[in-house]
Write a protein that holds these residues in place. Sequence first.
Motif, PDB file in Angstrom:
ATOM      1  N   ALA A   1     -12.299 -20.268 -14.328  1.00  0.00           N
ATOM      2  CA  ALA A   1     -11.767 -21.219 -13.349  1.00  0.00           C
ATOM      3  C   ALA A   1     -12.868 -21.738 -12.434  1.00  0.00           C
ATOM      4  O   ALA A   1     -12.914 -22.941 -12.107  1.00  0.00           O
ATOM      5  CB  ALA A   1     -10.666 -20.546 -12.529  1.00  0.00           C
ATOM      6  N   GLU A   2     -13.765 -20.844 -12.033  1.00  0.00           N
ATOM      7  CA  GLU A   2     -14.832 -21.226 -11.107  1.00  0.00           C
ATOM      8  C   GLU A   2     -15.873 -22.121 -11.778  1.00  0.00           C
ATOM      9  O   GLU A   2     -16.320 -23.121 -11.199  1.00  0.00           O
ATOM     10  CB  GLU A   2     -15.505 -19.968 -10.552  1.00  0.00           C
ATOM     11  N   VAL A   3     -16.261 -21.766 -12.996  1.00  0.00           N
ATOM     12  CA  VAL A   3     -17.268 -22.554 -13.709  1.00  0.00           C
ATOM     13  C   VAL A   3     -16.739 -23.954 -14.021  1.00  0.00           C
ATOM     14  O   VAL A   3     -17.451 -24.954 -13.875  1.00  0.00           O
ATOM     15  CB  VAL A   3     -17.687 -21.824 -15.008  1.00  0.00           C
ATOM     16  N   ALA A   4     -15.474 -24.033 -14.428  1.00  0.00           N
ATOM     17  CA  ALA A   4     -14.873 -25.341 -14.690  1.00  0.00           C
ATOM     18  C   ALA A   4     -14.868 -26.182 -13.417  1.00  0.00           C
ATOM     19  O   ALA A   4     -15.214 -27.373 -13.448  1.00  0.00           O
ATOM     20  CB  ALA A   4     -13.457 -25.169 -15.225  1.00  0.00           C
ATOM     21  N   LEU A   5     -14.487 -25.574 -12.317  1.00  0.00           N
ATOM     22  CA  LEU A   5     -14.446 -26.311 -11.048  1.00  0.00           C
ATOM     23  C   LEU A   5     -15.809 -26.854 -10.669  1.00  0.00           C
ATOM     24  O   LEU A   5     -15.941 -28.004 -10.226  1.00  0.00           O
ATOM     25  CB  LEU A   5     -13.904 -25.404  -9.942  1.00  0.00           C
ATOM     26  N   MET A   6     -16.860 -26.046 -10.837  1.00  0.00           N
ATOM     27  CA  MET A   6     -18.202 -26.515 -10.491  1.00  0.00           C
ATOM     28  C   MET A   6     -18.604 -27.734 -11.313  1.00  0.00           C
ATOM     29  O   MET A   6     -19.326 -28.609 -10.848  1.00  0.00           O
ATOM     30  CB  MET A   6     -19.220 -25.387 -10.688  1.00  0.00           C
ATOM     31  N   SER A   7     -18.101 -27.807 -12.543  1.00  0.00           N
ATOM     32  CA  SER A   7     -18.426 -28.949 -13.391  1.00  0.00           C
ATOM     33  C   SER A   7     -17.763 -30.229 -12.902  1.00  0.00           C
ATOM     34  O   SER A   7     -18.144 -31.335 -13.308  1.00  0.00           O
ATOM     35  CB  SER A   7     -18.005 -28.670 -14.841  1.00  0.00           C
ATOM     36  N   ALA A   8     -16.762 -30.083 -12.018  1.00  0.00           N
ATOM     37  CA  ALA A   8     -16.000 -31.243 -11.546  1.00  0.00           C
ATOM     38  C   ALA A   8     -16.342 -31.651 -10.118  1.00  0.00           C
ATOM     39  O   ALA A   8     -15.861 -32.682  -9.649  1.00  0.00           O
ATOM     40  CB  ALA A   8     -14.507 -30.943 -11.637  1.00  0.00           C
TER      41      ALA A   8
ATOM     42  N   SER B   1      -7.488 -30.556 -19.170  1.00  0.00           N
ATOM     43  CA  SER B   1      -8.507 -30.157 -20.144  1.00  0.00           C
ATOM     44  C   SER B   1      -9.458 -29.153 -19.506  1.00  0.00           C
ATOM     45  O   SER B   1      -9.879 -29.332 -18.362  1.00  0.00           O
ATOM     46  CB  SER B   1      -9.292 -31.380 -20.614  1.00  0.00           C
ATOM     47  N   PHE B   2      -9.785 -28.096 -20.244  1.00  0.00           N
ATOM     48  CA  PHE B   2     -10.663 -27.060 -19.678  1.00  0.00           C
ATOM     49  C   PHE B   2     -12.057 -27.111 -20.307  1.00  0.00           C
ATOM     50  O   PHE B   2     -12.761 -26.104 -20.359  1.00  0.00           O
ATOM     51  CB  PHE B   2     -10.035 -25.678 -19.873  1.00  0.00           C
ATOM     52  N   LEU B   3     -12.465 -28.290 -20.759  1.00  0.00           N
ATOM     53  CA  LEU B   3     -13.798 -28.454 -21.327  1.00  0.00           C
ATOM     54  C   LEU B   3     -14.771 -28.846 -20.218  1.00  0.00           C
ATOM     55  O   LEU B   3     -14.562 -29.844 -19.530  1.00  0.00           O
ATOM     56  CB  LEU B   3     -13.808 -29.536 -22.406  1.00  0.00           C
ATOM     57  N   ARG B   4     -15.830 -28.076 -20.072  1.00  0.00           N
ATOM     58  CA  ARG B   4     -16.845 -28.460 -19.073  1.00  0.00           C
ATOM     59  C   ARG B   4     -17.569 -29.732 -19.472  1.00  0.00           C
ATOM     60  O   ARG B   4     -18.067 -30.473 -18.633  1.00  0.00           O
ATOM     61  CB  ARG B   4     -17.881 -27.343 -18.912  1.00  0.00           C
ATOM     62  N   PHE B   5     -17.656 -29.969 -20.766  1.00  0.00           N
ATOM     63  CA  PHE B   5     -18.357 -31.145 -21.276  1.00  0.00           C
ATOM     64  C   PHE B   5     -17.683 -31.561 -22.578  1.00  0.00           C
ATOM     65  O   PHE B   5     -16.989 -30.765 -23.219  1.00  0.00           O
ATOM     66  CB  PHE B   5     -19.836 -30.844 -21.527  1.00  0.00           C
ATOM     67  N   GLN B   6     -17.857 -32.797 -22.953  1.00  0.00           N
ATOM     68  CA  GLN B   6     -17.309 -33.266 -24.216  1.00  0.00           C
ATOM     69  C   GLN B   6     -18.185 -32.789 -25.374  1.00  0.00           C
ATOM     70  O   GLN B   6     -19.393 -32.618 -25.223  1.00  0.00           O
ATOM     71  CB  GLN B   6     -17.206 -34.790 -24.213  1.00  0.00           C
ATOM     72  N   SER B   7     -17.564 -32.593 -26.528  1.00  0.00           N
ATOM     73  CA  SER B   7     -18.316 -32.156 -27.703  1.00  0.00           C
ATOM     74  C   SER B   7     -19.300 -33.233 -28.128  1.00  0.00           C
ATOM     75  O   SER B   7     -19.044 -34.432 -27.969  1.00  0.00           O
ATOM     76  CB  SER B   7     -17.352 -31.873 -28.872  1.00  0.00           C
TER      77      SER B   7
ATOM     78  N   ALA C   1     -13.120 -32.192 -30.558  1.00  0.00           N
ATOM     79  CA  ALA C   1     -13.712 -33.530 -30.583  1.00  0.00           C
ATOM     80  C   ALA C   1     -12.797 -34.531 -29.887  1.00  0.00           C
ATOM     81  O   ALA C   1     -11.570 -34.458 -30.000  1.00  0.00           O
ATOM     82  CB  ALA C   1     -13.968 -33.962 -32.020  1.00  0.00           C
ATOM     83  N   ASN C   2     -13.408 -35.442 -29.137  1.00  0.00           N
ATOM     84  CA  ASN C   2     -12.702 -36.556 -28.486  1.00  0.00           C
ATOM     85  C   ASN C   2     -11.755 -36.139 -27.370  1.00  0.00           C
ATOM     86  O   ASN C   2     -10.936 -36.950 -26.913  1.00  0.00           O
ATOM     87  CB  ASN C   2     -11.929 -37.386 -29.521  1.00  0.00           C
ATOM     88  N   GLN C   3     -11.823 -34.883 -26.933  1.00  0.00           N
ATOM     89  CA  GLN C   3     -11.006 -34.471 -25.785  1.00  0.00           C
ATOM     90  C   GLN C   3     -11.750 -34.741 -24.483  1.00  0.00           C
ATOM     91  O   GLN C   3     -12.972 -34.668 -24.417  1.00  0.00           O
ATOM     92  CB  GLN C   3     -10.658 -32.984 -25.884  1.00  0.00           C
ATOM     93  N   LYS C   4     -10.993 -35.047 -23.429  1.00  0.00           N
ATOM     94  CA  LYS C   4     -11.589 -35.294 -22.123  1.00  0.00           C
ATOM     95  C   LYS C   4     -12.206 -34.014 -21.565  1.00  0.00           C
ATOM     96  O   LYS C   4     -11.791 -32.904 -21.908  1.00  0.00           O
ATOM     97  CB  LYS C   4     -10.521 -35.796 -21.147  1.00  0.00           C
ATOM     98  N   ASP C   5     -13.167 -34.179 -20.680  1.00  0.00           N
ATOM     99  CA  ASP C   5     -13.705 -33.018 -19.992  1.00  0.00           C
ATOM    100  C   ASP C   5     -12.849 -32.686 -18.771  1.00  0.00           C
ATOM    101  O   ASP C   5     -11.959 -33.449 -18.379  1.00  0.00           O
ATOM    102  CB  ASP C   5     -15.180 -33.217 -19.618  1.00  0.00           C
ATOM    103  N   PHE C   6     -13.106 -31.531 -18.169  1.00  0.00           N
ATOM    104  CA  PHE C   6     -12.301 -31.035 -17.047  1.00  0.00           C
ATOM    105  C   PHE C   6     -12.320 -32.002 -15.871  1.00  0.00           C
ATOM    106  O   PHE C   6     -11.274 -32.292 -15.279  1.00  0.00           O
ATOM    107  CB  PHE C   6     -12.826 -29.661 -16.620  1.00  0.00           C
TER     108      PHE C   6
END
Length: 353
Positions: A18-25, A159-165, A336-341
């Motif tokens: 949760a914390e790492v994802a938040l930092m990416s946003a 979406s819980f992706l920090r970055f797109q593929s 693939a093609n999913q939005k990032d967090f």
Amino acid sequence: MQKQKLVYIIPSLEIGGAEVALMSAVSELNKSFDFRLVCLGSCNHNLIAGLSESERKNIIFFKRFPFNYFKALFYVLKFKPNVIVTSLWKATPIGILTRLIRPKTAYAEFIHNSIYFHFFDKLFTKLALKSADVVFCDSISAKKFVKKQGVKKPIEIISFLRFQSSKQWNSKLSISLKALFIGRFHEQKRIDRLVTLVKKLNDEGLNFEVDLFGRDDGTMDLVKNLIKENQLEENIFLKGEIASSKVQELFSSYDFYFQTSEVEGMAMSVVEAMQHGLICVLTNVGEIRNYAKNGENAVIISDDFNLTPTIEQLKKIVSDIDLANKVSENAHSTFANQKDFASSLVETINKYR
């Protein structure tokens, strides 16, 4: 036009999903809103090292329980946010009280798990679910869990992706027996089972080298003792904690990812390993059930932790480069093609502000 005021509350800024994802946003949240991140506890400075000075200034820390809660509540009320988001149960009292005092404040509770861990988690999460206008979830499994609580209000999956593929997947010419794990040394992660897996593989002639990255959260000594007892000092290496900003640099050095958790949510490190085409050997828990398919894009360990089928699968994969590439490519294409967090979170907040 004046930006909407957004407060996001989190118990601490330690290295977790949760914390790492938040930092990416944080950067995107700062651009889109008059944003404040309220932290009620400790901070791992590796987690915020990649933020700009202006972004760090918008993180407000309150410590020393229970006074941190009073100070944080007064701060939030004085800031007068249009929207408040609480993540993890320890953050919910501020959201609940803010909503009681300022009923027009839009409130979103963010759920990251599919079980209650203890009495207080259940109590405060249920109160937050009643108070909130909308519930954010990081996975299908979390959404199903919320629905089981009888919640009738909107439930949104973020979406819980920090970055797109990456667009391109690179085939392998050979397979190395090098595996990776990134996560806390906590009893829920069951790294003791990971040691057992490596021992069984070693006994069957699959001499893996496995690097374990993560902080001690209660089981580091147990893992060290198991490595020594099983004479795996040349197979399992404890690498310590790694900054979240450095994690992506690791994946290119490995062909496998091992995770033997007993409890998981979205399992961000597994997702990122798959995004990089690693062959993931996993227990079938949490959201992993919904995106990892045995023999297609991953190797799934049986629920009773019978390792015989897993070892047979890995023998085939290691000896058949075409099969290895098939699993790797399928893993890469899973997200693939999913939005990032960041973009998913901002877009969804804008629906309810």
